[in-house]
Design a protein around this motif. Structure first.
Motif, PDB file in Angstrom:
ATOM      1  N   GLY A 266       0.896  -1.013  -0.065  1.00  8.38           N
ATOM      2  CA  GLY A 266      -0.140  -0.037   0.005  1.00  8.38           C
ATOM      3  C   GLY A 266       0.742   1.432  -0.014  1.00  8.38           C
ATOM      4  N   LEU A 267       2.280   1.087  -0.396  1.00 11.78           N
ATOM      5  CA  LEU A 267       3.001   2.373  -0.399  1.00 11.78           C
ATOM      6  C   LEU A 267       2.478   3.207  -1.760  1.00 11.78           C
ATOM      7  CD1 LEU A 267       6.159   0.805   0.898  1.00 11.78           C
ATOM      8  CD2 LEU A 267       4.891   2.507   2.092  1.00 11.78           C
ATOM      9  N   GLU A 268       2.653   4.602  -1.345  1.00 15.74           N
ATOM     10  CA  GLU A 268       2.547   5.427  -2.506  1.00 15.74           C
ATOM     11  C   GLU A 268       3.588   5.533  -3.514  1.00 15.74           C
ATOM     12  OE1 GLU A 268      -0.777   7.132  -2.742  1.00 15.74           O
ATOM     13  OE2 GLU A 268      -0.991   5.639  -1.274  1.00 15.74           O
ATOM     14  N   PRO A 269       3.313   5.537  -4.802  1.00 15.95           N
ATOM     15  CA  PRO A 269       4.467   5.697  -5.924  1.00 15.95           C
ATOM     16  C   PRO A 269       5.315   6.961  -5.696  1.00 15.95           C
ATOM     17  CG  PRO A 269       2.163   6.000  -6.899  1.00 15.95           C
ATOM     18  CD  PRO A 269       2.191   5.352  -5.498  1.00 15.95           C
ATOM     19  N   GLU A 329      -8.816  15.018  -3.963  1.00 14.02           N
ATOM     20  CA  GLU A 329      -8.706  14.606  -5.464  1.00 14.02           C
ATOM     21  C   GLU A 329      -7.897  13.646  -6.109  1.00 14.02           C
ATOM     22  OE1 GLU A 329      -8.261  18.186  -4.669  1.00 14.02           O
ATOM     23  OE2 GLU A 329     -10.089  17.786  -3.611  1.00 14.02           O
ATOM     24  N   GLN A 330      -6.929  13.728  -5.427  1.00 16.38           N
ATOM     25  CA  GLN A 330      -5.612  12.830  -5.580  1.00 16.38           C
ATOM     26  C   GLN A 330      -5.966  11.514  -5.083  1.00 16.38           C
ATOM     27  OE1 GLN A 330      -1.462  13.881  -5.157  1.00 16.38           O
ATOM     28  NE2 GLN A 330      -2.052  15.803  -6.341  1.00 16.38           N
ATOM     29  N   ALA A 331      -6.591  11.466  -3.630  1.00 17.93           N
ATOM     30  CA  ALA A 331      -6.545  10.088  -2.994  1.00 17.93           C
ATOM     31  C   ALA A 331      -8.211   9.288  -3.441  1.00 17.93           C
ATOM     32  CB  ALA A 331      -6.872  10.665  -1.419  1.00 17.93           C
ATOM     33  N   GLU A 332      -8.764  10.168  -4.115  1.00 14.01           N
ATOM     34  CA  GLU A 332     -10.153   9.636  -4.410  1.00 14.01           C
ATOM     35  C   GLU A 332     -10.272   7.955  -5.133  1.00 14.01           C
ATOM     36  OE1 GLU A 332     -12.574  12.484  -6.810  1.00 14.01           O
ATOM     37  OE2 GLU A 332     -14.448  11.618  -6.009  1.00 14.01           O
ATOM     38  N   ALA A 333      -9.505   8.107  -6.161  1.00  7.92           N
ATOM     39  CA  ALA A 333      -9.410   6.819  -6.714  1.00  7.92           C
ATOM     40  C   ALA A 333      -9.010   5.839  -6.205  1.00  7.92           C
ATOM     41  CB  ALA A 333      -8.539   6.811  -8.158  1.00  7.92           C
ATOM     42  N   GLY A 334      -8.166   5.855  -5.222  1.00  8.64           N
ATOM     43  CA  GLY A 334      -7.401   5.095  -4.260  1.00  8.64           C
ATOM     44  C   GLY A 334      -8.489   4.530  -3.268  1.00  8.64           C
ATOM     45  N   LEU A 335      -8.997   5.473  -2.519  1.00  8.10           N
ATOM     46  CA  LEU A 335     -10.084   5.322  -1.606  1.00  8.10           C
ATOM     47  C   LEU A 335     -11.281   4.309  -2.265  1.00  8.10           C
ATOM     48  CD1 LEU A 335     -10.262   8.738   0.133  1.00  8.10           C
ATOM     49  CD2 LEU A 335      -9.246   6.627   1.041  1.00  8.10           C
ATOM     50  N   ARG A 336     -11.642   4.600  -3.540  1.00 13.43           N
ATOM     51  CA  ARG A 336     -12.711   3.974  -4.215  1.00 13.43           C
ATOM     52  C   ARG A 336     -12.432   2.480  -4.504  1.00 13.43           C
ATOM     53  NH1 ARG A 336     -13.110   6.404  -9.201  1.00 13.43           N
ATOM     54  NH2 ARG A 336     -13.617   8.110  -8.296  1.00 13.43           N
ATOM     55  N   ARG A 337     -11.035   2.126  -4.753  1.00 18.39           N
ATOM     56  CA  ARG A 337     -10.632   0.944  -5.037  1.00 18.39           C
ATOM     57  C   ARG A 337     -10.583   0.065  -3.732  1.00 18.39           C
ATOM     58  NH1 ARG A 337      -6.975   3.055  -8.685  1.00 18.39           N
ATOM     59  NH2 ARG A 337      -5.293   3.467  -7.122  1.00 18.39           N
ATOM     60  N   LEU A 338     -10.326   0.795  -2.510  1.00 20.45           N
ATOM     61  CA  LEU A 338     -10.718   0.230  -1.227  1.00 20.45           C
ATOM     62  C   LEU A 338     -11.660  -0.033  -0.638  1.00 20.45           C
ATOM     63  CD1 LEU A 338      -7.350   2.093   0.171  1.00 20.45           C
ATOM     64  CD2 LEU A 338      -7.492  -0.297  -0.144  1.00 20.45           C
ATOM     65  N   GLY A 339     -12.682   0.546  -1.545  1.00 23.45           N
ATOM     66  CA  GLY A 339     -14.052   0.367  -1.145  1.00 23.45           C
ATOM     67  C   GLY A 339     -14.549   1.587  -0.027  1.00 23.45           C
ATOM     68  N   THR A 355      -0.505   5.542   7.927  1.00 26.61           N
ATOM     69  CA  THR A 355       0.602   5.268   7.247  1.00 26.61           C
ATOM     70  C   THR A 355       0.690   4.886   5.858  1.00 26.61           C
ATOM     71  OG1 THR A 355       1.386   4.552   9.312  1.00 26.61           O
ATOM     72  CG2 THR A 355       2.788   4.108   7.983  1.00 26.61           C
ATOM     73  N   VAL A 356      -0.447   3.939   5.368  1.00 25.28           N
ATOM     74  CA  VAL A 356      -0.537   3.616   4.301  1.00 25.28           C
ATOM     75  C   VAL A 356      -1.743   3.832   4.008  1.00 25.28           C
ATOM     76  CG1 VAL A 356       1.243   1.752   3.707  1.00 25.28           C
ATOM     77  CG2 VAL A 356      -0.812   1.024   4.957  1.00 25.28           C
ATOM     78  N   MET A 357      -2.320   3.988   2.733  1.00 27.75           N
ATOM     79  CA  MET A 357      -3.999   4.433   2.277  1.00 27.75           C
ATOM     80  C   MET A 357      -4.856   3.485   2.887  1.00 27.75           C
ATOM     81  SD  MET A 357      -5.252   6.458   0.056  1.00 27.75           S
ATOM     82  CE  MET A 357      -5.186   6.860  -1.551  1.00 27.75           C
ATOM     83  N   SER A 358      -4.329   1.924   2.676  1.00 23.53           N
ATOM     84  CA  SER A 358      -5.333   1.024   3.311  1.00 23.53           C
ATOM     85  C   SER A 358      -5.651   1.087   4.810  1.00 23.53           C
ATOM     86  CB  SER A 358      -4.801  -0.288   2.950  1.00 23.53           C
ATOM     87  OG  SER A 358      -3.396  -0.532   3.397  1.00 23.53           O
ATOM     88  N   ASP A 359      -4.953   1.804   5.631  1.00 22.71           N
ATOM     89  CA  ASP A 359      -5.330   2.021   6.939  1.00 22.71           C
ATOM     90  C   ASP A 359      -6.548   2.887   6.967  1.00 22.71           C
ATOM     91  OD1 ASP A 359      -2.887   1.001   7.651  1.00 22.71           O
ATOM     92  OD2 ASP A 359      -1.912   3.070   8.044  1.00 22.71           O
ATOM     93  N   ALA A 360      -6.984   3.460   5.783  1.00 29.27           N
ATOM     94  CA  ALA A 360      -8.406   4.213   5.766  1.00 29.27           C
ATOM     95  C   ALA A 360      -9.453   3.353   5.788  1.00 29.27           C
ATOM     96  CB  ALA A 360      -8.444   4.954   4.493  1.00 29.27           C
ATOM     97  N   VAL A 361      -9.633   2.124   5.422  1.00 30.89           N
ATOM     98  CA  VAL A 361     -10.475   0.971   5.683  1.00 30.89           C
ATOM     99  C   VAL A 361     -10.987   0.855   6.875  1.00 30.89           C
ATOM    100  CG1 VAL A 361     -10.908  -1.484   5.140  1.00 30.89           C
ATOM    101  CG2 VAL A 361      -9.416  -0.375   3.487  1.00 30.89           C
TER     102      VAL A 361
END
Ligand code: GLU
Length: 454
Positions: A266-269, A329-339, A355-361
């Protein structure tokens, strides 16, 4: 001069942080100088190169945003290598050798036993026509070596010291007199990288070769190949290799540090790019807003000759800083992918705790799903429930509610907020409760304060 650089991985595995550092330094330099970045697949080893790995490399570069202007692959360029080899044979710079691996091994052992360096003795060069014919009649096929410059055997004396001004390491010298003449064509007719790379760099107009310092000795040999082919060599820059947080070389552990696995983690590019480009430089390791911003900072002068220290924990910390600064706006697509739903409000509330985007789940589950509240202080949460504002909730609700609760309970600080946090989120820490409150909504907040699953 228009800068043209290439990243030249062999498709025999997935890219890891070490290769990506090389790719990035090339890409950033090209970007900064308005030049061209090429992808060259060094797939002369047909046994180990696969299409799946080539796809993996493209996908990793793509994901990181390292766009390439054109792809070349060595397996499609054999005719060029054949032509260049013929040219060198005519110049007397390639010569046929007939030893088997075992025979070469025995030679090396004998040399070492006598205290001599295990350098190829150039037996092949001394063979007469009839001797070669006899060896071939035995069924042996030759492999071909490039004759490095020196003064033996009737060749014009050439200096054995090859020198260049390295873009990163400054003045460099390699004494090719201490090296074996490299094999450039195997007995099966396939070509070796040392040679193919020079033919390609010359033909593709590569102006700068930026690669790891494990290639410094190769550069000595390759500069001689450029000269023998009558081609202008590019400039060379060799960056140091990565070491781990423990100070030891990473080379054996690199496999575990693939871009693929970091992506899965889940690290950001942008965090990976910023980190791998900035370690081992005099720039501070800071989150960059874009690759272009990173490119603006690029300078060979800043790249240290000492090893670059790669610490996965430091990368994670940088990843967190990248997320904290990422607009919705930059996070939106990633959040959507994670549901993960919740829109900009949710992102604003939680991004500082990821720490990583998937922590948002997990936070989305707390906001949108059901949890079992933790009741630490029954009296306080009961009071909190009773004082919960009834009217439509807005930004001021939290302040109004907490002011009332403070007065009623006489509590403040941790004694006030910790029981509320446990009741509302089930967690010891996390985003500001003020920001979470409107996302949770009155019904859920009330239920949780009453100790009900909601
Ligand atoms: N295929 C070579 C490698 O991956 C390329 C080295 C170079 O940049 O010349 O090591």
């Amino acid at each position: 001069m228009t800068v043209t650089v290439r990243f030249a991985p062999s498709p025999t595995g997935r890219l890891h942080v070490g290769n990506i550092r090389t790719a990035l330094l090339n890409w950033l330099f090209a970007r900064k100088s308005g030049g061209t970045f090429l992808l060259r697949l060094d797939d002369t080893d047909l046994q180990r190169s696969t299409e799946a790995f080539a796809d993996g490399i493209r996908s990793d570069l793509d994901w990181l945003g390292l766009v390439w202007a054109r792809e070349e692959r060595q397996s499609a360029r054999t005719d060029r290598y054949v032509a260049a080899a013929e040219f060198l044979k005519k110049q007397g710079r390639l010569y046929a050798c007939y030893e088997t691996e075992d025979e070469l091994d025995r030679k090396r052992k004998r040399q070492l036993a006598r205290g001599l360096p295990p350098i190829y003795d150039r037996s092949g060069l001394k063979l007469t026509g009839p001797e070669r014919a006899a060896l071939e009649a035995e069924g042996r096929t030759p492999h071909w070596r490039f004759r490095l410059a020196n003064s033996e055997d009737g060749f014009a004396p050439l200096p054995t010291i090859v020198s260049w001004n390295d873009l990163i390491r400054g003045d460099q010298t390699v004494d090719v007199g201490s090296l074996s003449d490299p094999v450039v064509i195997r007995a099966d007719g396939s070509f070796l990288y040392t040679f193919t790379s020079v033919v390609d760099d010359a033909e593709l107009g590569i102006t700068h070769v930026i690669r790891g310092e494990d290639h410094v000795t190769n550069t000595g040999v390759q500069l001689q190949l450029f000269e023998a082919l009558g081609k202008e060599p590019p400039a060379f820059g060799h960056h140091s290799l990565l070491i781990g947080a423990d100070g030891h070389a990473l080379s054996k552990r690199l496999g575990a540090l693939s871009i693929e696995s970091m992506r899965a983690e889940g690290l950001e590019p942008l965090a990976i790019a910023s980190y791998t480009a900035l370690i081992g430089t005099s720039d501070a390791i800071e989150a960059q807003h874009s690759l272009d911003e990173l490119a603006r900072h690029f300078s060979f002068d800043k790249i240290s000759t000492g090893p670059a220290r790669f610490d996965p924990e430091e990368l994670k910390a940088l990843n967190a800083r990248v997320l904290h600064a990422t607009p919705f706006e930059q996070a939106e697509a990633g959040l959507r992918r994670l549901g993960v739903g919740g829109g900009a409000g949710f992102w604003q509330a939680v991004r500082g705790n990821l720490t990583v985007m998937s922590d948002a789940v997990a936070w989305w589950q707390i906001v949108d799903g059901e949890i079992d509240p933790k009741v630490e202080d029954a009296a306080l949460v009961e009071q909190a429930a009773a004082l919960l504002p009834a009217a439509t909730w807005d930004d001021t609700t939290w302040d109004v509610w907490i002011a009332a609760l403070k007065t009623a309970s006489g509590r403040k600080g941790k004694a006030l907020f910790h029981p509320l946090r446990l009741a509302l989120t089930g967690r010891e820490d996390g985003p500001e409760l003020k920001a979470l409150l409107p996302l949770l909504g009155r019904e859920k907040v009330l239920a949780r304060l009453q100790g009900r699953r909601a």
